[in-house]
Design an enzyme around this catalytic site. Structure first.
Site, short mmCIF file in Angstrom:
data_model
loop_
_atom_site.label_atom_id
_atom_site.label_comp_id
_atom_site.label_asym_id
_atom_site.label_seq_id
_atom_site.Cartn_x
_atom_site.Cartn_y
_atom_site.Cartn_z
N ASP A 98 52.92 40.91 28.23
CA ASP A 98 53.93 41.35 26.50
C ASP A 98 54.94 42.22 27.26
O ASP A 98 55.07 42.83 27.91
CB ASP A 98 53.56 41.94 25.09
CG ASP A 98 54.27 41.09 24.00
OD1 ASP A 98 55.35 41.25 24.08
OD2 ASP A 98 53.33 41.59 23.41
N HIS A 126 64.04 39.23 26.85
CA HIS A 126 63.32 39.89 26.16
C HIS A 126 61.64 39.87 26.34
O HIS A 126 60.68 40.70 25.84
CB HIS A 126 63.42 39.84 24.32
CG HIS A 126 64.86 40.04 23.62
ND1 HIS A 126 64.25 40.98 22.57
CD2 HIS A 126 65.55 39.55 23.49
CE1 HIS A 126 66.13 40.97 22.61
NE2 HIS A 126 66.77 40.52 22.74
P1 ADQ Z 1 57.15 39.07 20.51
O1 ADQ Z 1 56.40 38.23 20.92
O2 ADQ Z 1 58.17 38.16 18.69
O3 ADQ Z 1 58.83 39.21 20.27
P2 ADQ Z 1 56.88 41.66 19.39
O4 ADQ Z 1 57.49 43.03 19.25
O5 ADQ Z 1 55.00 41.69 19.23
O6 ADQ Z 1 56.95 40.58 19.89
O7 ADQ Z 1 57.00 41.44 17.43
C1 ADQ Z 1 56.23 40.45 17.34
C2 ADQ Z 1 57.58 41.20 15.27
O8 ADQ Z 1 56.89 39.86 14.85
C3 ADQ Z 1 57.05 42.36 14.95
O9 ADQ Z 1 57.82 42.78 14.41
C4 ADQ Z 1 56.34 41.93 13.87
O10 ADQ Z 1 55.76 43.06 12.85
C5 ADQ Z 1 55.97 40.87 13.27
N1 ADQ Z 1 54.91 39.77 12.97
C6 ADQ Z 1 54.12 39.42 13.92
N2 ADQ Z 1 53.02 39.45 12.36
C7 ADQ Z 1 53.61 39.64 11.76
C8 ADQ Z 1 53.05 38.16 9.94
N3 ADQ Z 1 51.65 38.12 10.05
N4 ADQ Z 1 54.05 39.00 9.38
C9 ADQ Z 1 54.84 39.27 9.42
N5 ADQ Z 1 55.53 39.37 10.26
C10 ADQ Z 1 54.79 39.20 11.85
C11 ADQ Z 1 59.37 39.16 21.24
C12 ADQ Z 1 58.91 39.88 23.11
C13 ADQ Z 1 58.22 41.09 23.14
C14 ADQ Z 1 59.58 41.56 22.37
C15 ADQ Z 1 60.07 41.36 21.46
C16 ADQ Z 1 61.36 42.43 21.16
O11 ADQ Z 1 58.15 38.69 23.95
O12 ADQ Z 1 58.13 41.63 24.23
O13 ADQ Z 1 59.27 43.65 22.08
O14 ADQ Z 1 60.76 40.26 21.83
O15 ADQ Z 1 62.17 42.43 22.32
#
Ligand code: ADQ
Length: 505
Positions: free
Chosen positions: A395, A185
């Protein structure tokens, strides 16, 4: 729950077994009672809906850290059981017990203080340490053992992410009849970066025991192939994205960017609950424009650099003072890792300084929330925001960008997006792309977004919504499942998630 565990091992069952470091629910103990609380993060957002549809098993660590683990047996929990309040998926979770020391060395250590920073190109943050590497190998072995102890040869074993890179090899050595598939990921870095790691050849060799390895982006796949070639592992077939090992083993590589359940975000954004919350937020903004950042609190997300850009923008454009509010929502993450505690304190003092500098009696520029936000509120907040500011320094994909777009059922809103996020490849036709290290570029994009005509906003948002709707989570799954057995399925062809994991997988 023993019965469930036994029935899980029925041979021949077509069953999806997802394996990740963490379970999608965290085990909390309150007054001697156990409760499961949903975790936030990209992997959970993407895969929980999948397992809800297909059923199956999710294996991982539950968040408990006893001093010592006396019994390595996996504890299985069903949704709705008296034993598992708070857990409401229609699948089974299997908790792999890990000790405090294992979590310190394997998880906080090698996974999050070596692989995570290195793969995100922050090699100066890497704390390379042979004891942690040893622990990483031991814990990967524990995961592999948990899998081989109950899986059947027809199970689809889908390993997730950088914590488990050696599991394919360990499973193969114990049970060559089992096939594993791995999805990474995070970005896969260029060989020059990867080779900083003294054990990179061992890691690459371990990964290639998987029957398939998935990436978000073609560039990550290309980097992986180059590293495999340099390490002299197997025989690479670049045109078919394959690595061959004699006659009997193939590792297939594929690139399909992960996504979200567009229809769900879209529908929730139109629900009464979300509309009311959006309305309340807009009222609180009292005619000011709202700019939103939502991130796991991680240095790779570029929150600090974003704050400098906001400061720069307020300096350059004093006409924006009292006309715009910035909301930064950060979900707590890896608080036991030194770097993460440091970034939290840096961010909080920076916000204090900027607010101290620009606030008036009637206005505070930055509103900061350090907590997990319930789903409907999160969607409503995306919808309320005039501008989504998504500026990670690096990312793999970034789901927040897609969630912002899917929640704008009003077809309004502007997305400012880092060109170093995997999502930029798909959303570049509508987003304002920026270099997240440049305060000036972000500031210019902010000004442009805040002054953009409604027609231009709509045009750009519509384009992005079409892309996210087409390439949604169903599409990603179909593409991954086809790649598991070598079909060349186009990611643009919309298909439904099958209700059961079909034959042949
Ligand atoms: P993450 O690094 O966790 O994922 P991201 O893809 O942006 O990054 O996902 C974050 C998730 O957390 C989102 O679904 C968001 O809604 C949720 N989130 C963030 N802040 C929040 C809050 N305060 N309350 C509730 N929910 C919150 C890793 C990789 C990414 C990749 C994903 C999936 O780093 O690049 O997109 O896996 O493969």
């Amino acid at each position: 729950m023993e019965d469930s565990a036994d029935s899980l091992s029925a041979k021949g069952a077509k069953r999806l077994v997802v394996v990740s470091n963490r379970l999608p629910f965290k085990k909390i103990r309150q007054k001697g009672k156990v409760k499961w609380v949903r975790s936030a993060g990209g992997l959970v957002t993407a895969l929980d809906p999948v397992l809800r549809k297909t059923g199956g098993v999710w294996l991982g660590w539950g968040g408990d850290t006893p001093r010592q683990v006396h019994n390595r047996k996996v504890n299985f929990y069903d949704a709705g059981e008296a034993k598992s309040p708070g857990f409401e998926g229609n699948y089974v979770i299997g908790e792999i017990p890990l000790s405090e020391g294992e979590i310190r060395n394997y998880y906080r250590g090698f996974a999050n203080s070596v692989i995570w920073p290195l793969f995100h190109y922050f090699f100066e943050k890497c704390d390379i340490n042979a004891d942690q590497w040893k622990s990483y190998k031991e814990v990967n072995h524990i995961f592999a053992k948990a899998i081989v102890d109950f899986a059947g040869p027809d199970d689809l074993i889908w390993l997730q992410d950088y914590h488990l890179l050696l599991v394919p090899e360990y499973v193969h050595r114990m049970r060559p009849d089992l096939k594993t598939h791995l999805f990474i990921h995070i970005p896969f870095p260029h060989h020059e970066i990867l080779s900083v790691l003294p054990w990179h050849v061992e890691i690459m060799a371990g990964v290639t025991y998987a029957a398939s390895v998935g990436f978000h982006d073609k560039q990550y796949l290309a980097n992986f192939l180059i590293s495999v070639q340099r390490a002299g592992i197997g025989k690479t077939d670049r045109s078919n994205s394959l690595i061959r090992f004699g006659e009997d083993r193939i590792c297939r590589l594929y690139a399909h960017g992960i996504s979200i359940d567009f229809d769900h975000f879209n529908a929730v954004s139109r629900s009464d609950e979300a509309r009311k919350h959006t309305h309340r937020l807009r009222k609180r903004c009292a005619g000011k424009k709202m700019v939103l950042g939502v991130d796991r609190l991680d240095y790779s997300k570029g929150i600090k650099e974003r704050l400098y850009a906001i400061e720069h923008c307020l300096e350059e454009h004093p006409e924006l003072l009292e006309k715009v509010v910035f909301y930064q929502i950060a979900v707590p993450s890896r608080q036991n890792v030194k770097e993460y505690r440091a970034i939290r304190s840096d961010i909080e003092s920076l916000i204090g300084r900027i607010n101290g500098r620009f606030s008036t009696t009637a206005w505070t520029p930055i509103h900061y929330f350090f907590r997990t936000v319930p789903f409907a509120q999160l969607v409503a907040t995306y919808r309320a925001a005039d501008v989504g500011l998504v500026t990670p320094l690096r990312d793999g994909m970034n789901l927040v960008a897609k969630e912002y777009v899917a929640s704008h059922s009003d077809e309004d809103g502007v997305l400012i997006l880092s060109r170093f996020a995997g999502a930029a490849r798909e959303l570049k036709t509508g987003a304002l792309l920026v270099n997240p290290y440049s305060a000036e570029e972000i500031s210019n994009a902010l000004y442009r977004a805040l002054t953009m005509s409604p027609k231009d906003r709509r045009h750009r948002m519509r384009r992005m919504r079409r892309v996210v709707e087409k390439n949604d989570i169903d599409n990603w799954l179909t593409a991954c499942w086809s790649s598991f057995h070598g079909e060349n399925t186009s990611i643009h062809k919309k298909k439904q998630i099958p209700n059961t994991v079909g034959a042949g997988l």
